[in-house]
Structure formats: structure tokens, C-alpha cells
Design a protein around this motif. Structure first.
Motif, short mmCIF file in Angstrom:
data_model
loop_
_atom_site.label_atom_id
_atom_site.label_comp_id
_atom_site.label_asym_id
_atom_site.label_seq_id
_atom_site.Cartn_x
_atom_site.Cartn_y
_atom_site.Cartn_z
N SER A 114 0.99 -1.30 0.06
CA SER A 114 -0.08 -0.19 -0.09
C SER A 114 0.89 1.28 0.05
CB SER A 114 -0.87 0.07 1.24
OG SER A 114 -0.11 0.03 2.47
N ASN A 115 0.31 2.12 -0.79
CA ASN A 115 1.22 3.62 -0.87
C ASN A 115 2.57 3.39 -1.47
OD1 ASN A 115 -0.89 4.93 0.68
ND2 ASN A 115 -0.12 4.10 2.60
N THR A 116 2.60 2.63 -2.36
CA THR A 116 3.77 2.52 -3.24
C THR A 116 3.75 3.02 -4.52
OG1 THR A 116 3.44 0.19 -3.70
CG2 THR A 116 4.97 0.33 -1.68
N LYS A 117 4.72 3.28 -5.06
CA LYS A 117 4.76 3.66 -6.50
C LYS A 117 5.80 2.83 -7.14
CE LYS A 117 3.89 8.52 -6.17
NZ LYS A 117 4.29 10.02 -6.30
N LYS A 118 5.56 2.50 -8.62
CA LYS A 118 6.67 1.71 -9.28
C LYS A 118 7.70 2.37 -9.63
CE LYS A 118 6.91 -1.27 -13.16
NZ LYS A 118 5.97 -2.10 -14.27
N ASN A 158 17.57 8.99 -11.93
CA ASN A 158 16.61 9.11 -13.14
C ASN A 158 15.31 8.50 -12.63
OD1 ASN A 158 18.12 9.77 -15.36
ND2 ASN A 158 18.85 7.85 -15.49
N ALA A 159 15.09 7.57 -11.71
CA ALA A 159 13.79 7.15 -11.28
C ALA A 159 13.25 7.72 -10.14
CB ALA A 159 14.31 5.72 -10.49
N LYS A 160 13.72 8.90 -9.57
CA LYS A 160 13.23 10.05 -8.60
C LYS A 160 12.00 10.67 -9.55
CE LYS A 160 16.92 13.11 -7.92
NZ LYS A 160 17.86 13.36 -6.99
N LYS A 161 12.19 10.92 -10.60
CA LYS A 161 11.26 11.84 -11.40
C LYS A 161 9.99 11.64 -11.10
CE LYS A 161 15.13 12.69 -14.31
NZ LYS A 161 15.84 12.40 -15.57
N SER A 162 9.78 10.15 -11.05
CA SER A 162 8.50 9.76 -10.76
C SER A 162 7.77 10.08 -9.34
CB SER A 162 8.30 8.16 -11.07
OG SER A 162 8.95 7.57 -10.32
N PHE A 163 8.66 10.53 -8.67
CA PHE A 163 8.30 10.80 -7.15
C PHE A 163 7.61 12.11 -7.00
CE2 PHE A 163 9.57 6.60 -6.30
CZ PHE A 163 8.59 6.04 -5.27
#
Length: 163
Positions: A114-118, A158-163
Motif C-alpha cells: 500500500s502507498n507504493t509507486k513503481k 532517473n527514477a526519482k522523477k516519478s516521485f
């Protein structure tokens, strides 16, 4: 540095570590698991120790407080260790306590909760995980998301852009 692999994987010791990572990153017969729950569960400690024995590696299991004390000793030794944690939070706590475990963390499977993002394939993070990554990155630690050694991977940068 006596740490040849720092890995975050919610499965800890499993086929990818046994069959792939142990060939890619050489280590003497030592695996240090850092996990708050397993360190207090004698049954699970035996399961992981037996898994290590099956692959010819001795397994030591610590909670974060114990790891803060024990890891510097391992790091200064001649042997090469793997450090595997179930979550990035344990490594964040070690770093905050001044433990220098190297400059690269490889993040593997982190199941959806719960409360996670890919973040990447089979890797899901909470906001708290993201904050831990930001802190570790600010300390000069490269965080790479990849399940197996042959993958190119995605960096936290690069991945942190989705947060």
C-alpha cells in the motif's frame, strides 16, 4: 573495502543472489543480513542460515543497531562480504549512524505494498523509501535498480522523477 555487494531485496537470500549475483560479485563465504524482523525470529534466522549454508556461505543476521557495531569490523577485514537488507530504510539508518558501506547500492525486488509507486520492474517504493534514497544519494552513494547483473538498470537519479 571488504563489501563486494550491497543489495536491497525483500526476499533477501534467493535464486538471483545464489545463481547470479554471487558469480558477478565475488565474496568470501559471508553474507550479512540486516533486518529488524528476522533478527528477532529464531525460526527465520535458521532458514536464512541454512540457505546460506546450501550455497557455501556463512550468514550473519543483525538488526540495525547490531549492524552499526558489526559492519565497520567486517569492512576493515580482509574478507569480502555481501550486505543484504530487506529495505532501503536499514541502509539509510546505517549511513545516518556513520557506517561507510561503500558507494553503490543495488536494489532488487521490492514488492508492491500500500502507498507504493513503481520505480522499476518488480520494484515499488513508498515516499519514505524515496526520502531514504535522496539522503543516501546526497552522501555520494549511487543507487541502481536492477534485478539481475546483466540488466543495465535505472539509477535513482532517473527514477526519482516519478516521485
Amino acid at each position: 573495502m571488504a563489501i563486494s555487494l550491497i543489495r536491497v531485496d525483500d526476499r533477501l537470500i534467493h535464486g538471483q543472489v545464489v545463481l547470479m549475483w554471487s558469480k558477478f560479485r565475488q565474496g568470501d563465504a559471508m553474507i550479512l543480513l540486516v533486518d529488524e524482523t528476522i533478527s528477532n525470529d529464531n525460526f527465520m534466522k535458521n532458514v536464512y542460515r541454512n540457505a546460506g549454508n546450501a550455497m557455501g556461505k556463512k550468514v550473519y543476521i543483525f538488526n540495525t543497531e547490531q549492524a552499526i557495531e558489526k559492519l565497520p569490523k567486517a569492512i576493515s577485514s580482509e574478507k569480502k562480504y555481501y550486505v543484504i537488507s530487506k529495505s532501503i530504510k536499514e541502509l539509510y539508518e546505517l549511513s545516518k549512524a556513520g557506517v561507510d558501506f561503500g558507494n553503490e547500492i543495488i536494489v532488487g525486488n521490492q514488492g508492491m505494498r500500500s502507498n507504493t509507486k513503481k520505480v522499476a520492474n518488480n520494484i515499488y517504493f513508498t515516499e519514505e523509501d524515496a526520502k531514504a534514497c535522496n539522503y543516501l544519494e546526497s552522501k555520494g552513494i549511487k543507487i541502481v535498480f536492477k534485478l539481475i547483473p546483466d540488466e543495465i538498470g535505472i539509477t535513482w537519479e532517473n527514477a526519482k522523477k516519478s516521485f
